[in-house]
Design a protein around this motif. Sequence first.
Motif, PDB file in Angstrom:
ATOM      1  N   HIS A  30       0.837  -1.214   0.000  1.00 52.80           N
ATOM      2  CA  HIS A  30       0.000   0.000   0.000  1.00 52.80           C
ATOM      3  C   HIS A  30       0.867   1.257   0.000  1.00 52.80           C
ATOM      4  O   HIS A  30       0.633   2.192  -0.784  1.00 52.80           O
ATOM      5  CB  HIS A  30      -0.909  -0.002   1.217  1.00 52.80           C
ATOM      6  CG  HIS A  30      -1.681   1.278   1.393  1.00 52.80           C
ATOM      7  ND1 HIS A  30      -2.770   1.615   0.613  1.00 52.80           N
ATOM      8  CD2 HIS A  30      -1.490   2.325   2.246  1.00 52.80           C
ATOM      9  CE1 HIS A  30      -3.217   2.800   0.970  1.00 52.80           C
ATOM     10  NE2 HIS A  30      -2.479   3.253   1.968  1.00 52.80           N
ATOM     11  N   GLU A  54       1.105   3.945  -3.174  1.00 51.72           N
ATOM     12  CA  GLU A  54       0.772   5.358  -2.973  1.00 51.72           C
ATOM     13  C   GLU A  54       1.963   6.250  -3.345  1.00 51.72           C
ATOM     14  O   GLU A  54       1.807   7.298  -3.979  1.00 51.72           O
ATOM     15  CB  GLU A  54       0.374   5.601  -1.515  1.00 51.72           C
ATOM     16  CG  GLU A  54      -1.002   5.088  -1.165  1.00 51.72           C
ATOM     17  CD  GLU A  54      -2.089   5.856  -1.888  1.00 51.72           C
ATOM     18  OE1 GLU A  54      -2.098   7.100  -1.803  1.00 51.72           O
ATOM     19  OE2 GLU A  54      -2.927   5.217  -2.540  1.00 51.72           O
ATOM     20  N   TYR A  70       5.878  10.162   1.958  1.00 55.37           N
ATOM     21  CA  TYR A  70       6.078   8.723   1.743  1.00 55.37           C
ATOM     22  C   TYR A  70       7.563   8.378   1.628  1.00 55.37           C
ATOM     23  O   TYR A  70       7.972   7.256   1.952  1.00 55.37           O
ATOM     24  CB  TYR A  70       5.333   8.267   0.496  1.00 55.37           C
ATOM     25  CG  TYR A  70       3.856   8.077   0.723  1.00 55.37           C
ATOM     26  CD1 TYR A  70       3.388   7.014   1.485  1.00 55.37           C
ATOM     27  CD2 TYR A  70       2.938   8.965   0.187  1.00 55.37           C
ATOM     28  CE1 TYR A  70       2.028   6.844   1.712  1.00 55.37           C
ATOM     29  CE2 TYR A  70       1.572   8.799   0.404  1.00 55.37           C
ATOM     30  CZ  TYR A  70       1.121   7.741   1.169  1.00 55.37           C
ATOM     31  OH  TYR A  70      -0.222   7.570   1.389  1.00 55.37           O
TER      32      TYR A  70
END
Length: 215
Positions: free
Chosen positions: A178, A182, A206
Motif C-alpha cells: 500500500h 501510494e 512517503y
Amino acid sequence: MRITATDAKRLMMDAGVPARHRKLLLSGLPHIPREYRFSNGGEELETLRTRRVVGRLFRVEDVERAVAEHKANPDMARQWDEQIRQERAAERARRAEERARKEDAARAAEEARRRDHWELERANAKIAELEARLQELENERNRELTEDEFEAFLRSMEQWANSGGREDEVSTIRTQFHTLREFTYWLERKIENPAHLYAAEQVDMYRQALATILG
C-alpha cells in the motif's frame, strides 16, 4: 515655452551633447505635468481637476541653461561617464547573477527529476519483488489448507502468538504494498507536473516512510 522630452533631446543633439549624457541631463531638469484637455462644442477646455499622464514637458529655457552648464563643465561630463560606467557594470553583474541563479535552479530541478525517476524505478522493482514473495506465501498457505485446513489454522495461530502478536509476513508485505503504490502514484504525478505542490508534499511524506523499505 514648453516642449516635450523628445524635443528637449533634439535640442541637446543640436547642441552636440553626447547621447550617453542626454538622459542624465534630462533627469536633472524640473518637469511640468502634461495636462489632459477635452473638446466641448469645438472648444479646447482644461479640466477642473488636472489629470497627469505618463510623459513630461520641459521649459526651453531650462533645457538651454542645462546644456550651457554641461558644455562649460567638462569635469561633470567625466563624472557622468564614470556614473554611467558604474551603472552598466552593476547591470551586467546583476544579469550575470540572475543567469547563475537560473542555471543553479535548472541544475537543481534536473537533479531532482533524475532522483525521482531513480526512486520510481527502485519502488517498482520493490513492488515486483514483494508481489513474487506474496504469491509464494499465498501458494504455500493454500497448500497447507488443502492438506489439513484446521491443523494449518492452528499452526498459523500458534506462530502468531509466539511472535508476540506482531504482524505476519503477509500482512507486512501488504502494508508495504500500500505504501509503495501510494508513493509511486504521487511520484508519477510529480514527474508529470513538477508544479503539483500537493504531489510533492505526498512524495516527501512517503519518502520518509519508505526509507527502511527501500534501504
